[in-house]
Motif scaffolding. Sequence first.
Motif, PDB file in Angstrom:
ATOM      1  N   HIS A 137       0.906  -1.394  -0.187  1.00 37.97           N
ATOM      2  CA  HIS A 137       0.131  -0.077   0.037  1.00 37.97           C
ATOM      3  C   HIS A 137       0.837   1.373   0.183  1.00 37.97           C
ATOM      4  CE1 HIS A 137      -3.551   2.698   0.644  1.00 37.97           C
ATOM      5  NE2 HIS A 137      -2.967   2.933   1.764  1.00 37.97           N
ATOM      6  N   ARG A 138       2.025   1.316   0.801  1.00 42.21           N
ATOM      7  CA  ARG A 138       3.045   2.308   0.947  1.00 42.21           C
ATOM      8  C   ARG A 138       3.584   2.828  -0.488  1.00 42.21           C
ATOM      9  NH1 ARG A 138       0.939   5.458   4.924  1.00 42.21           N
ATOM     10  NH2 ARG A 138       0.444   4.010   6.450  1.00 42.21           N
ATOM     11  N   GLN A 139       3.659   1.856  -1.512  1.00 39.10           N
ATOM     12  CA  GLN A 139       4.113   1.947  -2.747  1.00 39.10           C
ATOM     13  C   GLN A 139       3.149   2.160  -4.132  1.00 39.10           C
ATOM     14  OE1 GLN A 139       6.665  -1.496  -3.345  1.00 39.10           O
ATOM     15  NE2 GLN A 139       8.076  -1.191  -1.701  1.00 39.10           N
ATOM     16  N   ARG A 140       2.039   2.318  -3.526  1.00 40.85           N
ATOM     17  CA  ARG A 140       0.969   2.655  -4.487  1.00 40.85           C
ATOM     18  C   ARG A 140       1.039   4.180  -5.129  1.00 40.85           C
ATOM     19  NH1 ARG A 140      -5.162   1.846  -3.115  1.00 40.85           N
ATOM     20  NH2 ARG A 140      -5.197   2.730  -5.223  1.00 40.85           N
ATOM     21  N   VAL A 141       0.920   4.273  -6.312  1.00 37.42           N
ATOM     22  CA  VAL A 141       0.991   5.496  -6.907  1.00 37.42           C
ATOM     23  C   VAL A 141      -0.781   5.969  -7.091  1.00 37.42           C
ATOM     24  CG1 VAL A 141       1.551   6.959  -8.972  1.00 37.42           C
ATOM     25  CG2 VAL A 141       2.974   5.139  -8.178  1.00 37.42           C
TER      26      VAL A 141
ATOM     27  N   GLU B 154     -11.499   5.914 -12.150  1.00 37.07           N
ATOM     28  CA  GLU B 154     -11.320   4.569 -13.075  1.00 37.07           C
ATOM     29  C   GLU B 154     -10.544   3.657 -11.891  1.00 37.07           C
ATOM     30  OE1 GLU B 154      -9.295   5.964 -16.350  1.00 37.07           O
ATOM     31  OE2 GLU B 154     -11.091   6.335 -17.436  1.00 37.07           O
ATOM     32  N   ASP B 155      -9.685   4.205 -11.272  1.00 38.05           N
ATOM     33  CA  ASP B 155      -8.894   3.177 -10.350  1.00 38.05           C
ATOM     34  C   ASP B 155      -9.751   2.453  -9.290  1.00 38.05           C
ATOM     35  OD1 ASP B 155      -6.554   3.663 -11.778  1.00 38.05           O
ATOM     36  OD2 ASP B 155      -5.574   5.021 -10.168  1.00 38.05           O
TER      37      ASP B 155
ATOM     38  N   TYR C 166      -2.506  10.913  -0.957  1.00 38.42           N
ATOM     39  CA  TYR C 166      -2.363  12.203  -1.773  1.00 38.42           C
ATOM     40  C   TYR C 166      -3.625  12.525  -2.419  1.00 38.42           C
ATOM     41  CZ  TYR C 166       2.574  11.200  -1.442  1.00 38.42           C
ATOM     42  OH  TYR C 166       4.105  11.262  -0.924  1.00 38.42           O
ATOM     43  N   PRO C 167      -4.473  12.953  -1.645  1.00 40.89           N
ATOM     44  CA  PRO C 167      -5.914  13.374  -1.942  1.00 40.89           C
ATOM     45  C   PRO C 167      -5.960  14.507  -3.088  1.00 40.89           C
ATOM     46  CG  PRO C 167      -5.494  14.086   0.137  1.00 40.89           C
ATOM     47  CD  PRO C 167      -4.512  13.243  -0.164  1.00 40.89           C
TER      48      PRO C 167
END
Length: 550
Positions: free
Chosen positions: A131-135, A145-146, A228-229
């Motif tokens: 989860h911490r590496q998600r972009v 879409e994500d 990162y909202p």
Amino acid sequence: MKKLIVAAAIGNCVHVAGVYNFLRFAEQQGYETVFLGPAVPIKKLIEAVKEHKPEIVGVSFRLTPSALEKLLEELKREIEVNNLQHIKWVFGGTEPTAEVARKSGIFAAVFDGKNGDEATINFLRGGSSNHRQRVFADTLIVRIEDKFPYPIIRHHFGLPSLEDTIEGVKKIAEAEVLDVISIAPDQNAQEHFFDKKYDKSLDGAGGVPIRKKEDLIRIYEASRRGNYPLLRCYSGTNDVFKMAEMLLETIHNAWAAIPLCWYNVLDGRGPRDVNTSIRENQQLMKWHAEKGVPVEVNEAHHWSLRDAHDVIGVTMAYLAAYNAKKMGVRDYVAQFMFNVPASISPKMDLAKMLAKIELIGELQDENFRVIRQARAGLASFPSDLLEAKGQLASSAYLSMAIKPHIYHVVGYCEAHHAATPEDIIESVKIVKAVIKNSMFGMPDLTQDKEVIQRKEQLKKETRILLEAIKSLAPHSPDPLSDPDVLALAIKIGLLDAPHLKGNKYAKGELQTKVIDGACYAYDYEKHRIIPEEERVEKILREYERLVITV
């Protein structure tokens, strides 16, 4: 060829709801699945893996962590002996068992429910298992879409102190519950940011006192953490183009929210007359469209909040979308505010929203995409905080019937006090639970007979009102986007609301009443509902007589 997943609850664990849900998500993402069931011995699991040759194996265990340690030691040996290291092994369980699973070194991904179903969907789509590496997507469309089929979540936020707001944005971002933080500036900032004619007594009224460009930059920087909202902000009520440019430059405004007929002398939020504001609002839509920024025209609920009857609410929803398309907007955010007025019934509320959706849907084509955004009406929240939580959940469940792309959470506490970061996080978690439950399958409320009947009635009467507006300028190439025609429709009362009584820029004669859960134009002297055809014919006759007299 479809990819295959084999999954089971291992050892003596009979809890299979989590693993079953995982497989359901996998099927939605195009996987074939094999469910081995509860309490599957390690040997049997390995035999099934060798037989089916899956790409992913899902393992679940929700009992004692110490028991899991021994099971995973056995699993690790069997994986090595049978040369199954090339397969992706994933684990789902409680937080304590998930911690054991992480330490085992077996699993490509471990799910403990903390990051929600969205994390599972992201993994199945080929995203990072960490989860911490998600972009995280930095545009509205990709963010939607994500997360599909889940809606992205938005909440507004702005405290009377800039520093408190900045710290609050940090807390909200780190909590990773919101996809979009809508910054709420105070009225002084919306109206006087550029001319600096602030009324000091109103500092912090309605939001955060933003007084310079750097304030917005600091707020944006505070959001660069957690998930990162995206950020967005209310548009200005004066110097609207300068404000739009600054918001895009500083907080990368995720989408613009622009009224069609408001933020002027009608609502006292600015000095512009109605004609001028409509014209400038249209050009502001065009300005954003040319820069590829999605646009929301927050129009319909302005009328409904002022107790206009349902036909006007539906009509203004259509006109908002119509004008956005006319101005070149490609990605249009249509906001559907439920519970307005607060006494409307769920059935009639849904019917009104479906009428809006179907009429706006007629405008869709390859150049105009409609993004549905649902929310609860602020006035529907009681001041009792426990009752307010019930209202928040109830409204969210009803809203899921329209399958929103965005859910705009309204803090349950808003009738009591402005939402703090803690209030926002709690409110969002309540709504997320409702959304998750609805995803398991809810009744199709849109097929209720009374809902359909009211929806069709509203569509029919909306077309009557639209034709009446067009008739004000029969020679205009496009009356429905003509600022002078729309301003005239307000002036003579085709577009009207009870709260506009006494406003010299509107007619202010409309009276309405909620009957059997729906809001109608109403004649209090004769105690009857006024059909829309009768209402508009009377107004047009009076207007014709006035024109002839003049």
